[in-house]
Write a protein that holds these residues in place. Structure first.
Motif, PDB file in Angstrom:
ATOM      1  N   GLU A 260     -15.462  16.871   7.232  1.00  0.00           N
ATOM      2  CA  GLU A 260     -15.013  16.774   5.848  1.00  0.00           C
ATOM      3  C   GLU A 260     -13.772  15.893   5.756  1.00  0.00           C
ATOM      4  O   GLU A 260     -12.866  15.967   6.599  1.00  0.00           O
ATOM      5  N   CYS A 261     -13.730  15.060   4.706  1.00  0.00           N
ATOM      6  CA  CYS A 261     -12.633  14.115   4.587  1.00  0.00           C
ATOM      7  C   CYS A 261     -12.488  13.670   3.138  1.00  0.00           C
ATOM      8  O   CYS A 261     -13.315  14.015   2.282  1.00  0.00           O
ATOM      9  N   ILE A 262     -11.457  12.905   2.878  1.00  0.00           N
ATOM     10  CA  ILE A 262     -11.313  12.260   1.579  1.00  0.00           C
ATOM     11  C   ILE A 262     -11.066  10.774   1.797  1.00  0.00           C
ATOM     12  O   ILE A 262     -10.554  10.357   2.841  1.00  0.00           O
ATOM     13  N   ALA A 263     -11.485  10.002   0.797  1.00  0.00           N
ATOM     14  CA  ALA A 263     -11.175   8.573   0.757  1.00  0.00           C
ATOM     15  C   ALA A 263     -10.267   8.378  -0.446  1.00  0.00           C
ATOM     16  O   ALA A 263     -10.662   8.635  -1.578  1.00  0.00           O
ATOM     17  N   GLU A 264      -9.059   7.932  -0.180  1.00  0.00           N
ATOM     18  CA  GLU A 264      -8.038   7.840  -1.220  1.00  0.00           C
ATOM     19  C   GLU A 264      -7.766   6.371  -1.554  1.00  0.00           C
ATOM     20  O   GLU A 264      -7.681   5.529  -0.657  1.00  0.00           O
ATOM     21  N   GLU A 265      -7.649   6.097  -2.820  1.00  0.00           N
ATOM     22  CA  GLU A 265      -7.356   4.727  -3.256  1.00  0.00           C
ATOM     23  C   GLU A 265      -6.003   4.276  -2.698  1.00  0.00           C
ATOM     24  O   GLU A 265      -5.029   5.036  -2.719  1.00  0.00           O
ATOM     25  N   MET A 266      -5.949   3.061  -2.189  1.00  0.00           N
ATOM     26  CA  MET A 266      -4.677   2.528  -1.685  1.00  0.00           C
ATOM     27  C   MET A 266      -3.774   2.195  -2.863  1.00  0.00           C
ATOM     28  O   MET A 266      -4.165   1.445  -3.758  1.00  0.00           O
ATOM     29  N   ILE A 267      -2.586   2.753  -2.842  1.00  0.00           N
ATOM     30  CA  ILE A 267      -1.649   2.575  -3.941  1.00  0.00           C
ATOM     31  C   ILE A 267      -0.597   1.539  -3.559  1.00  0.00           C
ATOM     32  O   ILE A 267       0.055   1.671  -2.513  1.00  0.00           O
ATOM     33  N   PRO A 268      -0.409   0.503  -4.387  1.00  0.00           N
ATOM     34  CA  PRO A 268       0.664  -0.457  -4.114  1.00  0.00           C
ATOM     35  C   PRO A 268       2.015   0.159  -4.481  1.00  0.00           C
ATOM     36  O   PRO A 268       2.462   0.070  -5.618  1.00  0.00           O
ATOM     37  N   PHE A 269       2.646   0.822  -3.521  1.00  0.00           N
ATOM     38  CA  PHE A 269       3.900   1.509  -3.799  1.00  0.00           C
ATOM     39  C   PHE A 269       5.074   0.738  -3.216  1.00  0.00           C
ATOM     40  O   PHE A 269       4.916  -0.073  -2.297  1.00  0.00           O
ATOM     41  N   LYS A 270       6.246   1.022  -3.736  1.00  0.00           N
ATOM     42  CA  LYS A 270       7.441   0.368  -3.195  1.00  0.00           C
ATOM     43  C   LYS A 270       8.322   1.325  -2.411  1.00  0.00           C
ATOM     44  O   LYS A 270       9.200   0.882  -1.661  1.00  0.00           O
ATOM     45  N   ASN A 271       8.130   2.636  -2.587  1.00  0.00           N
ATOM     46  CA  ASN A 271       8.903   3.608  -1.820  1.00  0.00           C
ATOM     47  C   ASN A 271       8.075   4.857  -1.569  1.00  0.00           C
ATOM     48  O   ASN A 271       7.249   5.243  -2.401  1.00  0.00           O
ATOM     49  N   GLU A 272       8.302   5.466  -0.416  1.00  0.00           N
ATOM     50  CA  GLU A 272       7.793   6.812  -0.158  1.00  0.00           C
ATOM     51  C   GLU A 272       8.983   7.746  -0.239  1.00  0.00           C
ATOM     52  O   GLU A 272      10.001   7.544   0.434  1.00  0.00           O
ATOM     53  N   LEU A 273       8.860   8.760  -1.074  1.00  0.00           N
ATOM     54  CA  LEU A 273       9.960   9.667  -1.369  1.00  0.00           C
ATOM     55  C   LEU A 273       9.571  11.095  -1.012  1.00  0.00           C
ATOM     56  O   LEU A 273       8.390  11.407  -0.832  1.00  0.00           O
ATOM     57  N   ALA A 274      10.557  11.965  -0.956  1.00  0.00           N
ATOM     58  CA  ALA A 274      10.284  13.389  -0.752  1.00  0.00           C
ATOM     59  C   ALA A 274      11.371  14.210  -1.417  1.00  0.00           C
ATOM     60  O   ALA A 274      12.539  13.796  -1.482  1.00  0.00           O
TER      61      ALA A 274
END
Length: 385
Positions: free
Chosen positions: A176-190
């Motif tokens: 089981e898995c997911i295919a996620e759309e690639m997002i053109p992001f500028k930062n990864e935050l948390a």
């Protein structure tokens, strides 16, 4: 209840570095701890009151462990939730709850949870088997590129792969898995949210994460994030919305993407202390591990503000080295002002294995970031020849 210098026993499932750092604070508060981990060499072994070697996914092992303690928490999500649910039914406090863990353990279920609760996340498709991806591509209901994620047991960059061509699908596990759309992001935050049993919450500052391009692991965590104030507000509000939806108790680390047009999308969460909060040991009024204890024990939540700028550098095993670990040139970084190494206690290194981290603190963020780059270039985690 009296937790301090008493007969109260806190159970911790998982004995890795997160548990070891949690034990810094249980020892400071003189709270008795019992830890279970499958490895006889678990980093927690040297610091807990009682250590039990056992399989975290085995129902009986987890259930019998829970019968030994007064409250149960985790330092890793991959545990037997059926056993936790039975323990809860019998009256044992378990934080985070089995219900929270069920939603988070499976990435497909986690993503559906965001959709159901109107939490912004990247578009995705769920597949029961990896072979279904090829059919979707041929039918043009899925197109390159996309991000493949295993639904279960992904950890520290494992179970995630960017798929750009047909050849990238080779070796993908048939699960089981997911295919996620690639997002053109500028930062990864948390954002880390602390929530107690009464629903009181406190958020830590938004942090910025820089990832290793090959290992898909965090290399740097920068606090505070170098982003606009409006984006900070958006990220914190969405993190609070996620926390409220899960109704978790303890810490919840919410990882997010900041898109090119400053939208915030939730990537995934971790219901425990997290790599993105390690900087807090040196740079915050209340570090994330103490805060987790406060939340699950029903004690007043601590102040989450930073006292100083902090940059965390992960120490991972160098490529080409495997065996008895050696921290090359560690003395050089220890001679630098504001540099604080943490060694996790893993005796054997291998490529990209998390072996420790270094937090650099400074009143000036630019100075801390520059020093972090020097630290990264200097210390190397290799093996003895």
């Amino acid at each position: 209840m009296n937790y301090f210098s008493s007969d109260f026993k806190l159970g911790i499932l998982g004995g890795g570095q997160l548990g070891k750092m949690l034990l810094y604070d249980t020892r400071r508060f003189d709270i008795q701890t019992v830890v279970m981990d499958p490895s006889a060499e678990a980093p927690c072994k040297i610091a807990c009151n009682e250590f039990i070697q056992g399989d975290l996914m085995d129902f009986d092992a987890v259930y019998q462990f829970g019968k030994k303690v007064d409250l149960l928490t985790i330092e890793i999500e991959n545990v037997n939730v059926d056993a936790l649910e039975k323990l809860e039914d019998e009256g044992l406090p378990v934080y985070p709850s089995s219900a929270t863990l069920r939603r988070i353990q499976n990435k497909a279920v986690q993503k559906l949870f965001y959709t159901d609760n109107n939490i912004p996340t990247a578009p995705f498709t769920r597949f029961a088997y990896a072979a279904e991806i090829e059919t979707a591509l041929k039918n043009e209901s899925l197109s390159f590129p996309f991000v493949w994620k295993s639904a279960r047991f992904g950890y520290d960059g494992q179970g995630v792969k960017i798929i750009k061509t047909w050849s990238d699908l080779e070796g993908i596990p048939a699960q089981e898995c997911i295919a996620e759309e690639m997002i053109p992001f500028k930062n990864e935050l948390a954002v880390i949210v602390a929530r107690d049993v009464k629903g009181n919450v406190a958020t830590y500052p938004v942090v910025e994460m820089e990832f290793h391009p090959e290992a898909n692991q965090v290399e740097y965590v920068i606090c505070p994030a170098r982003i606009d104030k409006e984006v900070v507000k958006k990220a914190q509000l969405i993190a609070l919305k996620v926390s409220k939806a899960y109704e978790h108790v303890g810490l919840l680390a919410v990882e997010m993407f900041q898109t090119k047009d400053d939208k915030i999308l939730v990537n995934e969460v971790a219901p425990r202390p997290h790599n993105s909060g390690h900087y807090s040991i040196e740079a915050s009024y209340t570090n994330q591990f103490e805060q987790h204890l406060r939340a699950i024990l029903g004690l007043p939540l601590g102040k989450t503000d930073s006292t100083v700028a902090g940059v965390m550098v992960n120490l991972v095993g160098e490529e080409g080295y495997e065996g008895q670990v050696k921290y090359e040139r560690i003395e050089e970084i220890m001679a630098m002002e504001g540099v604080n190494p943490h060694i996790y206690g893993k005796k054997i290194t291998r490529p990209f294995r998390k072996m420790g981290h270094v937090t650099i603190v400074d009143e000036n963020m630019d100075a801390a970031r520059k020093k972090a780059a020097i630290v990264k270039r200097t210390i190397k985690v290799i093996s003895e020849k």
